[in-house]
Design an enzyme around this catalytic site. Structure first.
Site, PDB file in Angstrom:
ATOM      1  N   GLY A   1       4.384  -0.477  -1.265  1.00  0.00           N
ATOM      2  CA  GLY A   1       3.533  -1.093  -2.280  1.00  0.00           C
ATOM      3  C   GLY A   1       4.305  -1.466  -3.526  1.00  0.00           C
ATOM      4  O   GLY A   1       4.088  -2.542  -4.107  1.00  0.00           O
TER       5      GLY A   1
ATOM      6  N   CYS B   1       3.432   4.664  -3.501  1.00  0.00           N
ATOM      7  CA  CYS B   1       3.580   3.933  -2.251  1.00  0.00           C
ATOM      8  C   CYS B   1       4.828   3.085  -2.371  1.00  0.00           C
ATOM      9  O   CYS B   1       4.888   2.174  -3.210  1.00  0.00           O
ATOM     10  CB  CYS B   1       2.357   3.057  -1.990  1.00  0.00           C
ATOM     11  SG  CYS B   1       2.501   2.017  -0.514  1.00  0.00           S
TER      12      CYS B   1
ATOM     13  N   GLU C   1      -4.151   3.177  -0.589  1.00  0.00           N
ATOM     14  CA  GLU C   1      -3.443   3.023   0.677  1.00  0.00           C
ATOM     15  C   GLU C   1      -4.410   2.983   1.855  1.00  0.00           C
ATOM     16  O   GLU C   1      -5.310   3.816   1.965  1.00  0.00           O
ATOM     17  CB  GLU C   1      -2.428   4.154   0.877  1.00  0.00           C
ATOM     18  CG  GLU C   1      -1.205   4.039  -0.017  1.00  0.00           C
ATOM     19  CD  GLU C   1      -0.017   4.782   0.553  1.00  0.00           C
ATOM     20  OE1 GLU C   1       0.394   4.447   1.686  1.00  0.00           O
ATOM     21  OE2 GLU C   1       0.497   5.684  -0.123  1.00  0.00           O
TER      22      GLU C   1
ATOM     23  N   HIS D   1      -0.158  -5.951   2.183  1.00  0.00           N
ATOM     24  CA  HIS D   1      -0.443  -5.587   0.793  1.00  0.00           C
ATOM     25  C   HIS D   1      -1.184  -6.720   0.097  1.00  0.00           C
ATOM     26  O   HIS D   1      -0.878  -7.899   0.305  1.00  0.00           O
ATOM     27  CB  HIS D   1       0.847  -5.292   0.025  1.00  0.00           C
ATOM     28  CG  HIS D   1       1.556  -4.074   0.515  1.00  0.00           C
ATOM     29  ND1 HIS D   1       1.279  -2.810   0.047  1.00  0.00           N
ATOM     30  CD2 HIS D   1       2.515  -3.932   1.463  1.00  0.00           C
ATOM     31  CE1 HIS D   1       2.058  -1.930   0.676  1.00  0.00           C
ATOM     32  NE2 HIS D   1       2.808  -2.595   1.544  1.00  0.00           N
TER      33      HIS D   1
ATOM     34  N   CYS E   1       6.488   3.535   5.794  1.00  0.00           N
ATOM     35  CA  CYS E   1       6.209   4.146   4.493  1.00  0.00           C
ATOM     36  C   CYS E   1       7.538   4.342   3.783  1.00  0.00           C
ATOM     37  O   CYS E   1       8.400   5.074   4.264  1.00  0.00           O
ATOM     38  CB  CYS E   1       5.490   5.483   4.647  1.00  0.00           C
ATOM     39  SG  CYS E   1       5.258   6.354   3.072  1.00  0.00           S
TER      40      CYS E   1
END
Length: 277
Positions: free
Chosen positions: A223, A220, A211, A162, A71
Site C-alpha cells: 500500500g 501495509c 486491507e 490498491h 505483503c
C-alpha cells in the site's frame, strides 16, 4: 506447532517455519490464530517454505482466511527470520510469492537484520490487470460512492490491487466506515486494498490503510508503494518519499531507470510460542 510472532511497522503476522512444520489447512488456521481473543491475534499467518525457483517461498493468509498475493511488510520479516534463524547466510535473497519472485537486500546491524529493502517490481496500471472493471490504461480520479461520500481513486497493482484516495486529515478520518465499503465495491472483481492519503509535502505522505481481508492495519508495504507511485504519477509528490503509517515509516523509491519500486523498512521479532489447538 511452533510459531513466531513478528511485525513490520505494526503490521503483525504469525510466521510458521514450513521447513519444520506442516500446515494442512492454512486458510482455517489463519482464522483461528489471528483471532485476538481466542487465538494469538494477528493480521494473518505467513508460511515460510522451500522453493524450487527462489531461495524461499512465502505464502500469506489474511485474518479472514483468504490468501493474499503479496505483503511487503511480511516479506521483510521473512528476510529477517531466515537470516537470524540461520536458514541462510546470504544478505541478498529471493522469495517466491503469488505476485512473482521478490528480491530482498538485508541490512545487518550487530549480526542481525535491522532493516530490509525489497524490490517490489513494477507498478501495474492497466485496469483489467489490477484488476478492475475498467479497460483504461490509467485509472485516475475515478469516482466511487460509499454511503454519503464520493471518493476519487487512482488504481494500481503492486502485485495486489490498491485504490488510492486523498483526504485532508488522516488522523480523524472514518477509515473503517468507508474502507469496508470501498473494499467490496463492484468495480473491483477481487476486492481491493484502500489507502487514505494526506499529503504533507512532496517527500512526506501520511497514510491509513484498509486491507482486503484484514480491515484497518497498522501498516501495509504494498500500500505504501502504491501510494507513492500513484501520488507521483498524479504530480503530487516526488518519486522518492517517506510514507508515515500508524505503525511507523517506510521509505519508498520509484526508480526512473528500471521502473521498479523499492521499499525499505524495519522488521522485528515479537515473541515465540507453541500452538496447542
Amino acid at each position: 506447532m511452533n510459531f513466531t510472532k513478528m511485525q513490520g511497522c505494526g503490521n503483525d503476522y504469525i510466521y510458521i517455519n514450513g521447513f519444520e512444520e506442516t500446515v494442512a489447512e492454512p486458510e482455517k488456521l489463519a482464522v483461528e490464530m489471528s483471532e485476538r481473543h481466542f487465538g494469538i491475534g494477528a493480521d494473518g499467518i505467513v508460511l515460510i517454505l522451500p522453493s524450487q525457483e527462489a531461495d524461499f517461498c512465502m505464502r500469506m493468509f489474511n485474518a479472514d482466511g483468504s490468501e493474499g498475493e503479496m505483503c511487503g511488510n511480511a516479506s521483510r520479516c521473512v528476510g529477517k527470520f531466515v537470516y537470524d534463524r540461520a536458514l541462510t547466510d546470504k544478505t541478498s535473497i529471493s522469495i517466491s510469492t503469488l505476485a512473482g519472485i521478490k528480491h530482498l537486500t538485508l541490512h545487518i546491524k550487530d549480526d542481525v537484520v535491522d532493516t530490509v529493502t525489497v524490490d517490489m517490481g513494477e507498478p501495474i496500471w492497466q485496469g483489467e490487470q489490477i484488476p478492475t472493471k475498467s479497460h483504461l490504461e490509467f485509472i485516475q480520479k475515478h469516482p466511487l460512492t460509499a454511503e454519503d461520500k464520493t471518493f476519487e481513486v487512482t488504481c494500481v497493482s503492486m502485485g495486489n490491487p490498491h485504490a488510492v484516495t486523498y483526504v485532508e486529515n488522516t488522523d480523524d478520518f472514518a477509515v473503517e466506515k468507508y474502507g469496508k465499503m470501498l473494499e467490496t465495491n463492484s468495480f473491483f472483481p477481487n476486492k481491493t486494498n484502500v489507502e487514505f492519503v494526506q499529503i504533507v509535502d512532496k517527500n512526506h505522505l501520511k497514510m491509513r490503510v484498509w486491507e482486503r481481508g484484514s480491515g484497518e492495519t497498522m501498516a501495509c508495504g504494498t500500500g505504501a508503494c502504491a501510494v507513492v507511485v500513484a501520488t507521483a504519477r498524479n504530480g503530487l509528490c516526488a518519486r522518492e518519499a517517506d510514507v508515515e503509517l500508524l505503525g511507523g515509516t517506510l521509505h519508498i523509491k520509484w526508480d526512473e531507470k528500471d521502473n521498479h519500486v523499492y521499499m525499505t523498512g524495519p522488521a522485528r521479532f515479537s515473541f515465540e510460542g507453541k500452538w496447542l489447538k
